[in-house]
Write a protein that holds these residues in place. Structure first.
Motif: not given
Length: 252
Positions: A129-130, A187-201, A204-209
């Motif tokens: 989940s982002f 020249a490219v587009v990179v999406d990143v997001g703050l990922a949530s790990d509910a099990d571990r609470g 962490q920042w992660a690449v989306v695509e």
């Protein structure tokens, strides 16, 4: 012709912003299928313009996400096919690397996949989940302009400079590009997001695509700087940088 930007007949919000930015720069803009030195639009339209005009369309590799270390993805990702993914009986996130025929979403199991040819390539990943997601327009291995585009999965555009996450986003993306930029076009587009790990609470920042620079929504990024990325990402093949030759869509 290198000073001509070709746009589709029907302009989306990003194409309208690029039209204005091109005008400020003194570029000639033509709409509809025709010859030009650069193009912005969907894969079919851009492909037709590129073929007629001798343009290179830069694409990130289909398997780029698969090649990244886990610390940048926060999830396991594999390249597969629709035929193989149909055998899965556990929830998974599935998307096509380039085309958008198959909805990119979480599937309860492989039986829910659309009836596409079994050899259709797909990326299959664990589910994360982002909390917030950002789009970064990258030029020569550095962030050129950026925008937030979603919060908790809902569209929520805002310029990066107005977001409290600006520092962490640039720090994470800078480390990613330092480590992995050779695997992407200039020249490219990179999406990143703050990922949530509910099990571990944990969060962490992660690449989306990664996406093609010649057909990615601008959101709230600076359109003049987005145009810089578009012009490099879809330009005359005889001006293609040697490092970008492997990323030319027509050559793959």
């Amino acid at each position: 012709m290198s000073d001509v930007l070709v746009l589709p007949d029907r302009l989306d919000a990003t194409a309208e912003l690029l039209l204005a930015a091109a005008g400020r720069r003194g570029l000639v803009v033509r709409q509809g299928l025709g010859r030009g030195g650069h193009v912005y639009g969907g894969p079919v339209f851009a492909g037709q313009v590129a073929a007629a005009s001798g343009l290179a369309l830069l694409d990130p590799p289909d398997d780029w996400l698969v090649t990244l270390p886990y610390r940048y993805t926060c999830r396991d990702i594999v390249m597969s096919t629709v035929g193989d993914a149909r055998w899965s009986r556990t929830p998974m996130f599935v998307k096509q690397p380039r085309e958008k025929v198959l909805p990119a979403t979480v599937y309860a199991d492989g039986s829910r996949l659309a009836p596409l040819p079994p050899d259709t390539a797909v990326l299959v990943s664990g589910i994360v989940s982002f909390l917030v997601e950002y789009r970064l327009f990258v030029l020569d291995g550095a962030v050129h302009t950026a925008s937030r585009y979603a919060t908790h999965g809902r569209l929520d555009p805002a310029p990066l400079d107005r977001c409290g996450d600006r520092g962490p986003v640039l720090e994470f993306t800078g480390a990613l590009l330092d480590a992995c930029a050779d695997g992407l076009p200039s020249a490219v587009v990179v999406d990143v997001g703050l990922a949530s790990d509910a099990d571990r609470g944990e969060e962490q920042w992660a690449v989306v695509e990664a996406n093609m620079g010649w057909f990615s929504a601008c959101y709230a990024a600076d359109p003049d700087r987005v145009l810089d990325v578009v012009l490099r990402a879809a330009g005359p093949r005889d001006r293609l940088l040697p490092r970008d030759e492997p990323f030319d869509r027509a050559a793959r």
